[in-house]
Design an enzyme around this catalytic site. Structure first.
Site, mmCIF file in Angstrom:
data_model
loop_
_atom_site.group_PDB
_atom_site.id
_atom_site.type_symbol
_atom_site.label_atom_id
_atom_site.label_comp_id
_atom_site.label_asym_id
_atom_site.label_seq_id
_atom_site.Cartn_x
_atom_site.Cartn_y
_atom_site.Cartn_z
ATOM 1 N N GLU A 62 0.899 -1.136 -0.013
ATOM 2 C CA GLU A 62 -0.214 0.230 -0.127
ATOM 3 C C GLU A 62 0.718 1.261 -0.005
ATOM 4 O O GLU A 62 0.539 2.068 -0.734
ATOM 5 C CB GLU A 62 -0.622 0.132 1.284
ATOM 6 C CG GLU A 62 -2.151 -0.643 1.282
ATOM 7 C CD GLU A 62 -2.647 -0.198 2.438
ATOM 8 O OE1 GLU A 62 -3.517 0.595 2.405
ATOM 9 O OE2 GLU A 62 -2.489 -0.928 3.665
ATOM 10 N N ASP A 77 -11.312 -9.435 4.810
ATOM 11 C CA ASP A 77 -11.778 -10.570 5.484
ATOM 12 C C ASP A 77 -12.708 -10.280 6.458
ATOM 13 O O ASP A 77 -13.057 -9.255 6.798
ATOM 14 C CB ASP A 77 -10.431 -11.367 6.035
ATOM 15 C CG ASP A 77 -10.045 -10.683 7.298
ATOM 16 O OD1 ASP A 77 -10.368 -10.627 8.416
ATOM 17 O OD2 ASP A 77 -8.959 -9.645 7.167
HETATM 18 N N1 SAH Z 1 -1.404 -12.854 7.051
HETATM 19 C C1 SAH Z 1 -1.126 -11.409 7.341
HETATM 20 C C2 SAH Z 1 -1.370 -10.776 8.394
HETATM 21 C C3 SAH Z 1 -1.118 -9.449 8.687
HETATM 22 S S1 SAH Z 1 -1.948 -9.010 10.246
HETATM 23 C C4 SAH Z 1 0.106 -11.262 6.628
HETATM 24 O O1 SAH Z 1 0.916 -12.330 7.004
HETATM 25 O O2 SAH Z 1 0.649 -10.267 6.052
HETATM 26 C C5 SAH Z 1 -3.296 -8.136 9.637
HETATM 27 C C6 SAH Z 1 -3.122 -6.827 9.298
HETATM 28 O O3 SAH Z 1 -4.381 -6.435 8.482
HETATM 29 C C7 SAH Z 1 -2.952 -5.624 10.449
HETATM 30 O O4 SAH Z 1 -2.162 -4.586 10.192
HETATM 31 C C8 SAH Z 1 -4.347 -5.438 10.795
HETATM 32 O O5 SAH Z 1 -4.564 -4.068 11.100
HETATM 33 C C9 SAH Z 1 -5.126 -5.766 9.567
HETATM 34 N N2 SAH Z 1 -6.311 -6.728 9.793
HETATM 35 C C10 SAH Z 1 -6.744 -7.333 8.617
HETATM 36 N N3 SAH Z 1 -7.804 -8.109 9.024
HETATM 37 C C11 SAH Z 1 -7.668 -8.351 10.316
HETATM 38 C C12 SAH Z 1 -8.296 -9.210 11.415
HETATM 39 N N4 SAH Z 1 -9.266 -10.136 11.095
HETATM 40 N N5 SAH Z 1 -7.885 -9.171 12.616
HETATM 41 C C13 SAH Z 1 -6.987 -8.134 12.997
HETATM 42 N N6 SAH Z 1 -6.223 -7.226 12.196
HETATM 43 C C14 SAH Z 1 -6.591 -7.412 10.876
#
Ligand code: SAH
Length: 234
Positions: free
Chosen positions: A14, A201
């Site tokens: 991003e 998600d």
């Molecule tokens: N599987 C991803 C996880 C990143 S953590 C990876 O490997 O890159 C998720 C990031 O997106 C965090 O910065 C949070 O702010 C946001 N986010 C998106 N969906 C989320 C969820 N279900 N719970 C918590 N944070 C979420």
């Protein structure tokens, strides 16, 4: 001269999409982070990746304010949808934030930030309205929601956990890991804050999905288009 506007991104894809919009970005490293200063539609901006979690987000916001003199922070990122009808690909503009994992009970009520006397931190109404207008202009067909976003140091990725949050905080539209920390720092410094999250998600058993691909194909173009619309309208 007006203070620069900060653009904070959650994922490096991003940030790259936003940096592509700046013709003249220059890098400064503070607190181990790369801050990119440049111009967009004649307005001075600073773009930075805050990394994941509340502490990383708070450090980034503090550096923006103390080191760069920022008075407005706009966050773009992704989040899990919690509210009914908040679907993958929809966009949520925050009106308030709460830390869903903060619990100093029984000394303080659950979710209350100790010694602040509150659990919710409102975003700046004027900047939030401009951000919502920018979303409408940039993504006229996207589902747009406005209201409470909750943050915690946990990637919420199971149906029971999502249901528990929905039951506990029925007006929460989305869950993520940084927003409430930045809201608290901005409250402390009286700095304007607005945030927009594309739903990646539903915070349920399927949340892992193809997160990276979603960020690249949907969330990054969303962020870039929203930022363009926000700064071109000034
Ligand atoms: N599987 C991803 C996880 C990143 S953590 C990876 O490997 O890159 C998720 C990031 O997106 C965090 O910065 C949070 O702010 C946001 N986010 C998106 N969906 C989320 C969820 N279900 N719970 C918590 N944070 C979420």
């Amino acid at each position: 001269m007006t203070a620069p506007l900060a653009l904070v991104a959650a994922m490096h894809q991003e940030l790259a999409a936003v940096l592509d919009l700046l013709p003249d970005e220059r890098k400064t490293v503070v607190a181990g982070r790369e801050f990119w200063r440049g111009h967009l539609h004649g307005q001075e901006v600073i773009a930075v990746l805050c990394r994941i979690g509340k502490v990383a987000a708070a450090t980034t916001a503090t550096a923006l304010i103390e080191h760069f003199g920022v008075r407005e922070i706009v966050f773009t990122g992704v989040a899990g949808g919690l509210g009914p009808g908040v679907r993958v690909g929809d966009v949520v503009v925050a009106e308030a934030f709460l830390q869903h994992d903060l619990d100093a009970s029984p000394i303080f009520p659950r979710h209350e930030v100790p010694l602040y006397g509150r659990s919710r931190f409102a975003t700046d109404p004027a900047l939030t309205q401009r951000l919502a207008d920018a979303v409408r202009q940039a993504l006229p067909d996207a589902g747009l929601h406005r209201g409470l976003i909750v943050s915690g140091d946990r990637f919420v990725s199971s149906t029971p956990e999502a249901r528990a949050l929905q039951a506990e905080l029925p007006d929460a539209l989305a869950v993520e890991m940084e927003g409430a920390a930045i809201a608290q720092v901005c409250h402390d410094y009286d700095v304007a804050y607005a945030a927009v999250r594309t739903i990646s998600d539903r915070a349920d058993d399927a949340a892992h999905g193809d997160f990276t691909q979603f960020v690249e194909t949907v969330a990054s173009p969303h962020s870039a288009a929203i930022v363009q619309a926000l700064l071109s309208e000034r």
